[in-house]
Design a protein around this motif. Structure first.
Motif, PDB file in Angstrom:
ATOM      1  N   ALA A 150      30.129  27.186  47.093  1.00  0.00           N
ATOM      2  CA  ALA A 150      31.396  27.601  46.491  1.00  0.00           C
ATOM      3  C   ALA A 150      31.437  27.258  45.010  1.00  0.00           C
ATOM      4  O   ALA A 150      31.170  26.120  44.616  1.00  0.00           O
ATOM      5  CB  ALA A 150      32.571  26.947  47.211  1.00  0.00           C
ATOM      6  N   LEU A 151      31.778  28.268  44.202  1.00  0.00           N
ATOM      7  CA  LEU A 151      31.950  28.085  42.769  1.00  0.00           C
ATOM      8  C   LEU A 151      33.434  28.179  42.441  1.00  0.00           C
ATOM      9  O   LEU A 151      34.127  29.089  42.913  1.00  0.00           O
ATOM     10  CB  LEU A 151      31.179  29.159  41.991  1.00  0.00           C
ATOM     11  N   TRP A 152      33.903  27.232  41.656  1.00  0.00           N
ATOM     12  CA  TRP A 152      35.312  27.225  41.263  1.00  0.00           C
ATOM     13  C   TRP A 152      35.489  27.946  39.944  1.00  0.00           C
ATOM     14  O   TRP A 152      34.871  27.603  38.944  1.00  0.00           O
ATOM     15  CB  TRP A 152      35.824  25.792  41.133  1.00  0.00           C
ATOM     16  N   LYS A 153      36.352  28.986  39.945  1.00  0.00           N
ATOM     17  CA  LYS A 153      36.695  29.692  38.712  1.00  0.00           C
ATOM     18  C   LYS A 153      37.774  28.881  37.997  1.00  0.00           C
ATOM     19  O   LYS A 153      38.857  28.670  38.538  1.00  0.00           O
ATOM     20  CB  LYS A 153      37.213  31.095  39.050  1.00  0.00           C
ATOM     21  N   GLU A 154      37.453  28.408  36.821  1.00  0.00           N
ATOM     22  CA  GLU A 154      38.380  27.553  36.068  1.00  0.00           C
ATOM     23  C   GLU A 154      39.766  28.181  35.984  1.00  0.00           C
ATOM     24  O   GLU A 154      39.921  29.381  35.745  1.00  0.00           O
ATOM     25  CB  GLU A 154      37.850  27.331  34.653  1.00  0.00           C
ATOM     26  N   SER A 155      40.788  27.350  36.213  1.00  0.00           N
ATOM     27  CA  SER A 155      42.173  27.804  36.173  1.00  0.00           C
ATOM     28  C   SER A 155      43.043  26.699  35.591  1.00  0.00           C
ATOM     29  O   SER A 155      42.843  25.525  35.911  1.00  0.00           O
ATOM     30  CB  SER A 155      42.656  28.146  37.594  1.00  0.00           C
ATOM     31  N   ASN A 156      44.002  27.104  34.763  1.00  0.00           N
ATOM     32  CA  ASN A 156      44.918  26.094  34.214  1.00  0.00           C
ATOM     33  C   ASN A 156      46.011  25.715  35.214  1.00  0.00           C
ATOM     34  O   ASN A 156      46.867  24.882  34.928  1.00  0.00           O
ATOM     35  CB  ASN A 156      45.555  26.588  32.910  1.00  0.00           C
ATOM     36  N   LEU A 157      45.969  26.318  36.395  1.00  0.00           N
ATOM     37  CA  LEU A 157      46.967  26.028  37.428  1.00  0.00           C
ATOM     38  C   LEU A 157      46.557  24.877  38.337  1.00  0.00           C
ATOM     39  O   LEU A 157      47.406  24.275  38.992  1.00  0.00           O
ATOM     40  CB  LEU A 157      47.208  27.276  38.294  1.00  0.00           C
ATOM     41  N   TYR A 158      45.247  24.607  38.404  1.00  0.00           N
ATOM     42  CA  TYR A 158      44.754  23.624  39.363  1.00  0.00           C
ATOM     43  C   TYR A 158      43.761  22.670  38.709  1.00  0.00           C
ATOM     44  O   TYR A 158      43.105  23.000  37.712  1.00  0.00           O
ATOM     45  CB  TYR A 158      44.046  24.318  40.537  1.00  0.00           C
ATOM     46  N   ASP A 159      43.625  21.502  39.325  1.00  0.00           N
ATOM     47  CA  ASP A 159      42.583  20.562  38.924  1.00  0.00           C
ATOM     48  C   ASP A 159      41.265  20.988  39.553  1.00  0.00           C
ATOM     49  O   ASP A 159      41.236  21.692  40.570  1.00  0.00           O
ATOM     50  CB  ASP A 159      42.929  19.146  39.394  1.00  0.00           C
TER      51      ASP A 159
END
Length: 218
Positions: A187-196
Motif C-alpha cells: 500500500a502506497l499512501w497518497k500525501e494529503s493535508n487531511l490526514y497524518d
C-alpha cells in the motif's frame, strides 16, 4: 513481482478539493436562489458541511436551506450536483502520464471507490481515464464499502492476481492503506493535508509520477 495497481479515486486520482470548489462556485453563479448568500460564505459553508465528501449532499443542502431560508428544494439542488459536478473534475498533476506508464509496463489497473455508482463513474469518465482500467469497482454497485476486506479481495479476483502481486494507492490511512495491507497487498499512501501519514505503509506518494518509480522497487 507486482502485476497490478489498484487506486482510490477521490483525493488520489481526482483532486476532489479543487473540483468541489469549482463546482460550488459555479452553482452559486447559476442558481438565483443561492444569490441570497454571499458567494464566499456559500462556498465555505458548503465545504464545511460536506466534510471532505463523507456527508452526502442531501444533508448538506437541507442544512443550507434551513440556515439561510432558501427558496429552493433539496431535490433541485441535489439534482444539479449529480448532473454538474462532473463538469468540474480535475485530476492531480501527472495523472495521464502515470497511467500510461503503468499500462506500458503491462500492469493490470483497477479503481476501488466508495460512493454512488453512476456519480463516481461519471467523474471517472470526466477525467477521461476509464479506458486505462481493467476493472472499476464502486461500493454502491459492489454492495461493500472500504475498508471491508471483501471489496479488495473481490477486485483482486477479478484482476486474476494474488494479494502479494498487487499494490493499492490511496489517501485515506484506514480505508485505503491499512485496509489493503490487511489483506496482503502493498500500500502506497497518497500525501494529503487531511490526514497524518499512516503508521503502516510501503511508500509515500507526493506526486502521481512517483507511483511508477516506487513500485519498481517493491
Amino acid at each position: 513481482m507486482i502485476k497490478a495497481v489498484v487506486f482510490d479515486l477521490d483525493g488520489t486520482l481526482l483532486n476532489r478539493e479543487d473540483s468541489l470548489k469549482l463546482f460550488v462556485e459555479d452553482q452559486h453563479d447559476r442558481i438565483n436562489a443561492l444569490k441570497k448568500i454571499d458567494k464566499q460564505t456559500y462556498i465555505q459553508r458548503f465545504i464545511d458541511l460536506d466534510d471532505h465528501g463523507y456527508v452526502w449532499k442531501d444533508k448538506v443542502y437541507d442544512q443550507l436551506i434551513k440556515e439561510y431560508q432558501l427558496s429552493i428544494t433539496v431535490d433541485e439542488l441535489l439534482e444539479d450536483y449529480i448532473n454538474s459536478f462532473q463538469l468540474h473534475c480535475i485530476g492531480f498533476p501527472g495523472l495521464m502520464e502515470m497511467l500510461t506508464a503503468l499500462k506500458n509496463r503491462g500492469l493490470k489497473l483497477a479503481i476501488i471507490s466508495n460512493g454512488y455508482g453512476s456519480f463516481q463513474y461519471n467523474n471517472i469518465q470526466a477525467l477521461e481515464i476509464e479506458n486505462f482500467f481493467d476493472h472499476i469497482v464502486i461500493s454502491e454497485w459492489e454492495g461493500i464499502n472500504k475498508p471491508d476486506s471483501k471489496i479488495f479481495l473481490n477486485t483482486l479476483k477479478k484482476l486474476g492476481v494474488k494479494e502479494n502481486e498487487a499494490v493499492y494507492v490511496g489517501d485515506h490511512p484506514e480505508n485505503d492503506v491499512i485496509a489493503s495491507r490487511s489483506v496482503g497487498m502493498k500500500a502506497l499512501w497518497k500525501e494529503s493535508n487531511l490526514y497524518d501519514v499512516p503508521s503502516e505503509n510501503d511508500g509515500v506518494i507526493y506526486n502521481l509520477l512517483d507511483v511508477n518509480k516506487i513500485i519498481t522497487n517493491l
